[in-house]
Design a protein around this motif. Structure first.
Motif, short mmCIF file in Angstrom:
data_model
loop_
_atom_site.label_atom_id
_atom_site.label_comp_id
_atom_site.label_asym_id
_atom_site.label_seq_id
_atom_site.Cartn_x
_atom_site.Cartn_y
_atom_site.Cartn_z
N TRP A 253 33.48 6.12 -11.26
CA TRP A 253 33.59 7.56 -11.54
C TRP A 253 33.44 8.37 -10.26
N HIS A 272 33.20 16.34 -14.12
CA HIS A 272 33.90 16.16 -15.39
C HIS A 272 35.41 16.15 -15.25
N ARG A 275 38.58 12.79 -15.46
CA ARG A 275 37.98 11.51 -15.81
C ARG A 275 37.57 11.53 -17.28
N MET A 276 37.73 10.39 -17.95
CA MET A 276 37.44 10.27 -19.37
C MET A 276 36.65 9.00 -19.63
N LEU A 277 35.66 9.10 -20.49
CA LEU A 277 34.92 7.93 -20.96
C LEU A 277 35.36 7.60 -22.38
N LYS A 355 26.23 11.01 -20.69
CA LYS A 355 26.67 12.35 -20.30
C LYS A 355 25.91 12.84 -19.07
N LEU A 358 27.19 10.73 -15.98
CA LEU A 358 28.55 10.94 -15.50
C LEU A 358 28.95 12.40 -15.42
N PHE A 360 30.51 13.96 -17.98
CA PHE A 360 31.86 13.99 -18.51
C PHE A 360 32.12 15.21 -19.39
N GLU A 361 33.39 15.57 -19.47
CA GLU A 361 33.90 16.57 -20.40
C GLU A 361 34.76 15.90 -21.47
N HIS A 362 35.54 14.89 -21.06
CA HIS A 362 36.41 14.16 -21.97
C HIS A 362 35.67 12.91 -22.47
N LEU A 363 35.37 12.90 -23.75
CA LEU A 363 34.74 11.75 -24.39
C LEU A 363 35.62 11.33 -25.56
#
Length: 393
Positions: A253, A272, A275-277, A355, A358, A360-363
């Protein structure tokens, strides 16, 4: 830090048939044989689950592209085509494929079909791309003898290199076709246009894609290996991370952000961005119920995909990536945090850890474990959205 209410929450389904005997034991994957009627019923249920995802307030629904799988694990051969039908029955939901297997496509046909879906849906499509998993699929769907290898299988290294070359040339063509009024490309594997084609007194010098996107679009790519991590940020694709130990994902990441900045004049992304988890989930009232509910589908998943090298992102006892061919137990997946399970507050705690790690925004959740009914998957989407997400900060 992205607030919980601003999460872009997606759901990803393989699109398989319901299995009464899913689990670690027999039958072996290649001994399964689903009927045509069972596969088609799963396809219709798949569409209904996408509609349910929109009703529940999900931002996106992710499809697959797989072929010839009589086993019934993944029965959707064309994510773009099925997404066009989903688009006609929804109004807000975004959709993409995890993933369109690019070496199985003529790149110009892939660009045309995606642009058509994107325009018909009013700009709701995302272009998900990958290099493939299953040799029997890719070898029968291209005319270049391209197969798929793995870093885990040295004897297939040549296949893997050639697949990567064809993929990267194909994606250059796709990006040019979607973004330029006139495009051409001359590489080792593709010549576009083919030289010397006569056309009304002249020869063809370039091509124009009809249609091209009328709306902004995103490209997302699976990132599971160091060579892919070298490529994806340079060309600006969004990166999708799945089935890796959380510390390995963190390293990838952050490296993505560093390499993106190096390739784009020092532009620094927020943690965020792009990138996506993706993570498997199982929400039940107790931990014991969650383990019992998840185990059959989890074990069937890895019985199917472990031999293809999908577990190479798991951490071994020495802290390094696991050896090739690992078929992880449910406990190993829980430890690696590739599946989050338990009652809602426990699943929320685990999501929050990732969260915070990382940013993240895209989950995107994977709520349809192999063999699950679609009713169970819909229930899992609802429980995550209504009982887990509100507990996140």
């Amino acid at each position: 830090m992205v607030a919980a209410q601003d999460l872009k929450l997606g759901a990803f389904f393989f699109g398989g048939v319901e299995l009464a005997d899913a689990g670690a034991g027999p039958p072996a994957p290649m001994d399964r044989r689903s009927t045509n009627e069972e596969c088609w019923a799963a396809t219709l249920d798949y569409v209904n689950s996408a509609i349910e995802a929109e009703r529940l307030g999900y931002d996106s629904f992710w499809t697959t592209e797989h072929h010839f799988q009589y086993e019934g694990y993944e029965v959707i051969p064309n994510g773009i085509l099925i997404s066009t039908w989903i688009a006609a029955r929804t109004t807000r939901l975004r959709f993409g494929s995890m993933f369109n297997v690019v070496p199985q496509w003529n790149p110009m046909r892939l660009a045309e079909d995606f642009a058509t879906l994107h325009n018909l849906s009013g700009g709701r499509a995302m272009l998900g791309v990958g290099r493939g998993t299953v040799p029997r699929e890719v070898l029968h769907l291209n005319d270049r003898g391209v197969s798929i290898g793995s870093q885990d299988n040295p004897d297939q290294a040549a296949d893997d290199r050639r697949n990567r070359e064809v993929f990267e040339e194909s994606m250059e063509i796709v990006r040019r076709a979607l973004g330029q009024e006139r495009f051409s490309f001359h590489g080792e594997h593709f010549q576009v246009p083919i030289e010397g084609i006569p056309d009304r007194g002249s020869t063809v010098q370039d091509l124009t894609l009809i249609p091209r996107p009328l709306h902004p679009y995103e490209i997302w790519q699976a990132v599971t290996s160091p060579p892919t991590l070298e490529y994806v940020p340079v060309v600006g694709h969004g990166a999708v991370f799945w089935n890796q130990h959380h510390s390995f994902i963190k390293r990838f990441w952050d490296t993505y952000g560093e390499r993106y900045a190096a390739a784009h004049d020092g532009v620094e992304l927020e943690p965020h961005e792009k990138r996506m988890l993706v993570v498997s989930v199982r929400v039940e009232d107790t931990m014991e119920q969650a383990r019992s509910s998840a185990r059959p589908g989890h074990d069937e998943f890895w019985k199917f995909l472990g031999p293809y090298g999908w577990s190479r992102g798991y951490m071994g006892p020495d802290g390094r990536p696991s050896p090739p061919g690992l078929i992880p137990t449910l406990d190993e997946s829980i430890e690696n945090m590739t599946i989050l399970l338990g009652p809602p507050d426990e699943v929320a705690r685990q999501v929050q850890l990732l969260k915070d790690l990382l940013g993240f925004e895209h989950l995107t959740i994977f709520p349809h474990l192999l063999g699950d009914s679609y009713a169970k998957a819909d229930e899992q989407m609802a429980r995550f959205r209504e009982e887990v997400q509100p507990l996140l900060t």
